[in-house]
Design a protein around this motif. Sequence first.
Motif, PDB file in Angstrom:
ATOM      1  N   ASP A  78       0.840  -1.208   0.000  1.00 58.87           N
ATOM      2  CA  ASP A  78       0.000   0.000   0.000  1.00 58.87           C
ATOM      3  C   ASP A  78       0.867   1.247   0.000  1.00 58.87           C
ATOM      4  OD1 ASP A  78      -2.784  -0.987   0.141  1.00 58.87           O
ATOM      5  OD2 ASP A  78      -2.040  -1.973   1.946  1.00 58.87           O
ATOM      6  N   TYR A  79       0.733   2.017  -1.073  1.00 60.62           N
ATOM      7  CA  TYR A  79       1.482   3.273  -1.196  1.00 60.62           C
ATOM      8  C   TYR A  79       0.507   4.420  -1.430  1.00 60.62           C
ATOM      9  CZ  TYR A  79       5.921   0.938  -1.060  1.00 60.62           C
ATOM     10  OH  TYR A  79       7.000   0.215  -0.621  1.00 60.62           O
ATOM     11  N   PHE A  80       0.840   5.564  -0.889  1.00 60.60           N
ATOM     12  CA  PHE A  80      -0.025   6.729  -0.998  1.00 60.60           C
ATOM     13  C   PHE A  80       0.780   7.896  -1.542  1.00 60.60           C
ATOM     14  CE2 PHE A  80      -1.364   3.890   2.313  1.00 60.60           C
ATOM     15  CZ  PHE A  80      -2.717   3.709   2.037  1.00 60.60           C
ATOM     16  N   LEU A  81       0.211   8.548  -2.533  1.00 59.69           N
ATOM     17  CA  LEU A  81       0.848   9.741  -3.083  1.00 59.69           C
ATOM     18  C   LEU A  81       0.204  10.953  -2.418  1.00 59.69           C
ATOM     19  CD1 LEU A  81       2.727  11.203  -5.002  1.00 59.69           C
ATOM     20  CD2 LEU A  81       1.000  10.957  -6.801  1.00 59.69           C
ATOM     21  N   VAL A  82       0.941  11.580  -1.539  1.00 57.90           N
ATOM     22  CA  VAL A  82       0.432  12.741  -0.819  1.00 57.90           C
ATOM     23  C   VAL A  82       0.759  13.986  -1.640  1.00 57.90           C
ATOM     24  CG1 VAL A  82       0.540  14.057   1.320  1.00 57.90           C
ATOM     25  CG2 VAL A  82       0.779  11.555   1.380  1.00 57.90           C
ATOM     26  N   ASP A  83      -0.299  14.630  -2.099  1.00 56.79           N
ATOM     27  CA  ASP A  83      -0.159  15.865  -2.879  1.00 56.79           C
ATOM     28  C   ASP A  83      -0.706  16.991  -2.006  1.00 56.79           C
ATOM     29  OD1 ASP A  83      -0.405  18.024  -4.549  1.00 56.79           O
ATOM     30  OD2 ASP A  83      -1.416  16.939  -6.172  1.00 56.79           O
ATOM     31  N   PHE A  84       0.178  17.857  -1.536  1.00 59.07           N
ATOM     32  CA  PHE A  84      -0.252  18.861  -0.561  1.00 59.07           C
ATOM     33  C   PHE A  84      -1.110  19.963  -1.173  1.00 59.07           C
ATOM     34  CE2 PHE A  84       3.289  16.806   1.614  1.00 59.07           C
ATOM     35  CZ  PHE A  84       2.662  16.504   2.816  1.00 59.07           C
ATOM     36  N   SER A  85      -1.361  19.889  -2.483  1.00 54.81           N
ATOM     37  CA  SER A  85      -2.317  20.824  -3.077  1.00 54.81           C
ATOM     38  C   SER A  85      -3.709  20.203  -3.110  1.00 54.81           C
ATOM     39  CB  SER A  85      -1.877  21.202  -4.495  1.00 54.81           C
ATOM     40  OG  SER A  85      -1.982  20.077  -5.352  1.00 54.81           O
ATOM     41  N   ASP A  86      -3.824  18.968  -2.643  1.00 61.07           N
ATOM     42  CA  ASP A  86      -5.099  18.253  -2.697  1.00 61.07           C
ATOM     43  C   ASP A  86      -5.337  17.590  -1.334  1.00 61.07           C
ATOM     44  OD1 ASP A  86      -7.243  16.603  -3.134  1.00 61.07           O
ATOM     45  OD2 ASP A  86      -6.332  15.471  -4.783  1.00 61.07           O
ATOM     46  N   THR A  87      -6.224  18.187  -0.556  1.00 64.12           N
ATOM     47  CA  THR A  87      -6.409  17.698   0.823  1.00 64.12           C
ATOM     48  C   THR A  87      -7.003  16.290   0.876  1.00 64.12           C
ATOM     49  OG1 THR A  87      -8.520  18.852   0.863  1.00 64.12           O
ATOM     50  CG2 THR A  87      -6.631  19.978   1.876  1.00 64.12           C
ATOM     51  N   THR A  88      -7.574  15.837  -0.232  1.00 59.23           N
ATOM     52  CA  THR A  88      -8.124  14.469  -0.200  1.00 59.23           C
ATOM     53  C   THR A  88      -7.012  13.431  -0.176  1.00 59.23           C
ATOM     54  OG1 THR A  88      -8.204  14.266  -2.616  1.00 59.23           O
ATOM     55  CG2 THR A  88     -10.153  15.178  -1.530  1.00 59.23           C
ATOM     56  N   THR A  89      -5.794  13.853  -0.430  1.00 57.06           N
ATOM     57  CA  THR A  89      -4.689  12.881  -0.458  1.00 57.06           C
ATOM     58  C   THR A  89      -3.839  12.929   0.813  1.00 57.06           C
ATOM     59  OG1 THR A  89      -3.068  14.388  -1.449  1.00 57.06           O
ATOM     60  CG2 THR A  89      -4.518  13.188  -2.964  1.00 57.06           C
ATOM     61  N   THR A  90      -4.114  13.891   1.694  1.00 57.11           N
ATOM     62  CA  THR A  90      -3.226  14.052   2.852  1.00 57.11           C
ATOM     63  C   THR A  90      -3.657  13.204   4.045  1.00 57.11           C
ATOM     64  OG1 THR A  90      -4.460  16.014   3.545  1.00 57.11           O
ATOM     65  CG2 THR A  90      -2.484  16.372   2.196  1.00 57.11           C
ATOM     66  N   SER A  91      -4.763  12.517   3.928  1.00 55.11           N
ATOM     67  CA  SER A  91      -5.117  11.541   4.964  1.00 55.11           C
ATOM     68  C   SER A  91      -5.624  10.276   4.285  1.00 55.11           C
ATOM     69  CB  SER A  91      -6.165  12.114   5.925  1.00 55.11           C
ATOM     70  OG  SER A  91      -7.308  12.506   5.222  1.00 55.11           O
ATOM     71  N   PHE A  92      -5.349   9.171   4.915  1.00 62.78           N
ATOM     72  CA  PHE A  92      -5.739   7.880   4.341  1.00 62.78           C
ATOM     73  C   PHE A  92      -5.821   6.847   5.447  1.00 62.78           C
ATOM     74  CE2 PHE A  92      -1.282   8.937   3.705  1.00 62.78           C
ATOM     75  CZ  PHE A  92      -0.630   7.919   4.378  1.00 62.78           C
ATOM     76  N   GLU A  93      -6.392   5.711   5.094  1.00 60.52           N
ATOM     77  CA  GLU A  93      -6.628   4.666   6.105  1.00 60.52           C
ATOM     78  C   GLU A  93      -6.108   3.328   5.625  1.00 60.52           C
ATOM     79  OE1 GLU A  93     -10.831   5.005   6.235  1.00 60.52           O
ATOM     80  OE2 GLU A  93     -10.818   6.471   7.868  1.00 60.52           O
TER      81      GLU A  93
END
Lengths: 226, 345
Positions: A78-93
Amino acid sequence: MRQLISWISIFLVACEMSAQRQLQFQVKVDSRLGNESFIPGESVTNELDTILCSNLLIYVGSFMLRSKGVEVAHWPLDYFLVDFSDTTTTSFELPMKSEIDFDEVSFLLGVDSLLQVDGPHGGSLDPVEGMYWTWQNGYIYAKVEGTSNRSSDAKHTFVWHLGGYRTPLNAAVRCSLPCDRQMLRMEIDWLPLFKFFELTTQHHVMSPSVSAVHAMQMLKSGLRAR
Amino acid sequence: MRLHVFIATVASIAMLMAFTLGTTQWVEVPGGWPEPVYPFSKNVVTREKVDLGRVLFYDPILSRDSTISCESCHSSYVAFTHIDHAVSHGIGDRIGKRNAPSLMNLAWQQSFMWDGAINHLDMQALAPITNPLEMDEELPSVLRKLRAQDHYHFLFQRAFGDTTINTERMLKSIAAFLVTLVSSNSKYDRMMRGEALFTDQEKKGYHLFREHCNACHTEPLFTNGGFSRNGIPEDPVLRDLGLFEVTKQSSDSFLFKVPTLRNVAYSKPYMHDGRMKRLSEVLAHYGTLRERGIGLNNTLDSLPSLSSDEQVDLVAFLLTLSDSAFVMNSAFGYPREIIQSLAKH
């Protein structure tokens, strides 16, 4: 018929209870530059200069929970691409199978090298996300772009694409933070990175290199749990 | 109970056979060859996937202005290379810096490109698609264009069971077509199978080859898949450092991938920057390394000077590696029959 309805009702209630019981390990990532919030589109002025970031992305993944140094849960794929211009990507479960005790969270900043010699991947690792070097295989683990007064580039830009999977230029770093709850709220402080790169000469880093390896270590040093 | 066990056993065998056929039907391993390294279990090759990959290979839609396809630099009739071009020209006649390699027997290759920058055949197509000197396109744009074409919906549906068009499916389809490009029917192959005989000159050339060339251009693939210095001086304009460009290790400077010599007569010009137009030039280069005092710290240092007769004999042998059935194989050419069948749909 009445019996059938009863069974369906029991089934639905059981499903709902099961859904309620679904455990998650939650992760929330914040971005800072020293004491200031640091997100694309908002300039930050500090003791170094004024920095305006246009792109700020980083891969995090392969999360692992540990108890007294022993692994008790692991999500290696499981990998997550955190894009700080998109708040939907800055938290995950991450789904948990059961309640477990742990005191530490470990994860990769970057992508495991074995996944990078294994052909194409989808989801957050899809090359279409723009975080993949196509001229030379490998993921860009962190993309930091913007402008800075100190940059000697004609337009005062800086473009740092940090990555590399081949030894000895494997830039992915495993990090650990203390955590004993089912939620990790962590901050990435980019200030060590801005102190590491000499913007008068290193305003563009866009391929695997010793500098990129050290830069990822700087990002590791800027991590903290809140 | 026994019946259940019997049915389960038969079903298991059938599934195993289907899987085996799926992986080998389109890529037969020629007798005496090693097993391919391509992970067929992760990309089961089917006719439908090969068809889709072939259509993509020949479609200039993959380039920014729809002028350049994979075939532009890899033409089937010259063993999938760019005939008579030292280095290939891409979109808008932009010039690259390396000679387009021939494409064949790719399922046996561990790494790709002259500097080994690509580690998996599935990922190879991304490099030319996004290279500004080649197809100069961006991946999201490619996918958008494919999704806008009805016939691609049909081809992806046929290959994958639904109409989803994404990076992974596109790349695996192209790779599926590429692994079918097996060349194993040259005079050399027929000689090995006892179906043909070398002439005396070819035989002499073969003995010389075995003695002096086989360490790097190892049979039966005619490459050891490794990297080596070739002794030609650095081009001051191109400034190509080979494997160093990828590893950044000084010991890797000027190491270039050892190319296969199969179909070498079709794939002129030669060397990583295509500076040698004829095979005789290549042989003259290697055959005179010693007398020119060029040391390379590799097996070429033990290569003795070759007389002009020996060089001619070697060329005669190399010509036996030409596989006309491969280059003329219509199944590898422009997918006219697929396009025509699509028109009927």
